[in-house]
Design an enzyme around this catalytic site. Structure first.
Site, short mmCIF file in Angstrom:
data_model
loop_
_atom_site.label_atom_id
_atom_site.label_comp_id
_atom_site.label_asym_id
_atom_site.label_seq_id
_atom_site.Cartn_x
_atom_site.Cartn_y
_atom_site.Cartn_z
N SER A 50 0.82 -1.22 0.00
CA SER A 50 0.00 0.00 0.00
C SER A 50 0.85 1.27 0.00
O SER A 50 1.75 1.42 0.83
CB SER A 50 -0.90 0.01 1.24
N SER A 52 -0.06 3.93 1.11
CA SER A 52 -0.42 4.70 2.31
C SER A 52 0.37 4.27 3.54
O SER A 52 0.28 4.92 4.59
CB SER A 52 -1.91 4.54 2.61
N GLU A 83 -17.24 0.64 -3.40
CA GLU A 83 -17.28 -0.48 -4.35
C GLU A 83 -16.18 -1.50 -4.07
O GLU A 83 -16.18 -2.59 -4.65
CB GLU A 83 -17.21 0.04 -5.80
N HIS A 106 -20.77 4.85 5.51
CA HIS A 106 -21.78 5.08 4.48
C HIS A 106 -22.62 3.80 4.42
O HIS A 106 -22.09 2.70 4.58
CB HIS A 106 -21.09 5.35 3.14
N GLY A 132 -12.92 13.97 5.05
CA GLY A 132 -12.02 13.66 6.15
C GLY A 132 -11.14 14.84 6.55
O GLY A 132 -10.86 15.02 7.74
N GLU A 193 -25.86 13.50 -4.12
CA GLU A 193 -24.69 13.49 -5.02
C GLU A 193 -25.11 13.66 -6.47
O GLU A 193 -24.43 14.30 -7.25
CB GLU A 193 -23.92 12.17 -4.84
N GLU A 229 -18.66 33.21 -7.32
CA GLU A 229 -19.48 33.64 -6.18
C GLU A 229 -20.05 32.47 -5.36
O GLU A 229 -20.74 32.69 -4.36
CB GLU A 229 -20.62 34.54 -6.67
#
Ligand SMILES: NC(=O)c1ccc[n+]([C@@H]2O[C@H](COP(=O)([O-])OP(=O)(O)OC[C@H]3O[C@@H](n4cnc5c(N)ncnc54)[C@H](OP(=O)(O)O)[C@@H]3O)[C@@H](O)[C@H]2O)c1
Length: 321
Positions: A50, A52, A83, A106, A132, A193, A229
């Site tokens: 990973s 991360s 997913e 979620h 986050g 969304e 704006e």
């Protein structure tokens, strides 16, 4: 519906417990750091190789493989893209301890059957209502982000207490935690969304910009009017509500808004919003999301390329660089 706040929550249910956060992206990093700073023992589970890993180590967070993290924890939180959650759950399911809790941010994976969890697990949701980065910065400022919580399966009688203590450790109890369900949170979120903030609003901005430019207005002026704006109205609505926002702007802008707004958002728009909600509830969007992932995200790749080429984006570059 009353919001639940810190004073209403007993953190004891998580005392001495370990939480595994599977995924270290947008929500995973913020949630892991907030939990750690709230005194919780946190481990982050990551897939092999990973990218991360180094970031989590630099943040002072313990890391492990997905299965090792899950097997060492009392609460396992699934914080990878929706997913991808079914494949991750399949991989870690045999490692999750008997009677542990499994959490989500979620409702989609449960609402649309991507995951059918083991019957011995408490299944809960704490869904912060924002990204986050904001969850983390609010926490560091001593504030919190509003969240929804829900219980889908209360196998051990602790699911609600765990959800609330988890939300409190994220800092959400400072702002308020509202009761919902996996279905309600998921359907409302997918609807918004597509039909409101993330789907319709950018399309309105693009259509407004194009209309002015086609009529001979410079791209820079069209951009400042139609896109520039947006932040101002968002801040005004957050601070004062929609009625307060209208009272805060000039009479010219207010009269224009009350005459023009309903001409654009007419009964046809409301009918199409109801269509989108019905499709979401029927699972058409979740099928599409599954197909998109299975085929390597072709629709998203094309849409991202197309968005970068838009005239409105070129105008932004000229103005902002
Ligand atoms: N983003 C938001 O603003 C937001 C707000 C509220 C709720 N949520 C919910 O929070 C959950 C997490 O969303 P997110 O936006 O934080 O996700 P995200 O940033 O896209 O998640 C990225 C993380 O998931 C890992 N990951 C991706 N695919 C994986 C796979 N197949 N196997 C193992 N790990 C995988 C990545 O691993 P690597 O590091 O190895 O690449 C990375 O650590 C979702 O349920 C989402 O709906 C999101």
């Amino acid at each position: 519906m009353d919001a639940i706040r810190d004073g209403d929550i007993d953190p004891a249910v998580l005392a001495g417990k370990r939480i595994a956060i599977l995924g270290y992206g947008n929500q995973g990093r913020a949630q892991a750091l907030n939990l750690k700073d709230s005194g919780i023992d946190v481990v982050v589970g990551l897939r092999d190789g990973s990218p991360s890993h180094d970031r989590a180590v630099a943040d002072g967070i313990a890391t492990a493989s997905l299965a090792e993290a899950a097997s060492s924890a009392n609460v396992v939180m699934l914080l990878a893209p929706d997913e991808a959650l079914a494949a991750i759950y399949r991989e870690v399911e045999p490692s999750i301890r008997e009677g542990a809790a499994l959490g989500f941010s979620h409702g989609l994976a449960i609402r649309f059957g991507f995951i059918v969890p083991r019957s011995d697990l408490d299944i809960f949701m704490v869904a912060p209502k924002g990204p986050g980065t904001a969850l983390r910065s609010l926490y560091l400022d001593g504030k919190g982000m509003v969240a929804l919580y829900a219980v889908e399966q209360d196998a051990n009688g602790n699911a609600k207490a765990i959800a609330l203590a988890y939300g409190q450790a994220l800092g959400c109890g400072r702002a308020g935690i509202l009761a919902s369900s996996f279905a309600e949170e998921c359907e409302a979120d997918l609807f918004n969304e597509q039909a409101v903030v993330w789907g319709a609003v950018p399309e309105i901005l693009i259509a407004g910009f194009d209309t002015l430019v086609e009529a001979g207005v410079s791209e820079e002026v069209a951009y400042m009017e139609c896109v520039g704006e947006l932040k101002l109205i968002a801040e005004l609505i957050e601070a004062r509500g929609i009625a307060g926002m209208r009272e805060a702007i000039s009479n010219t802008a207010e009269l224009g808004a009350v005459i023009g707004g309903p001409r654009i958002v007419d009964d046809g728009v409301r009918a199409r919003m109801r269509e989108i909600l019905a499709e979401v509830r029927a699972g058409r969007f979740s099928d599409l999301l599954r197909d998109e992932e299975a085929s390597g995200y072709p629709r998203l790749k094309v849409a991202r390329d197309k968005a970068r080429q838009l005239n409105v984006e070129q105008a932004r570059k000229k103005l902002i660089g």
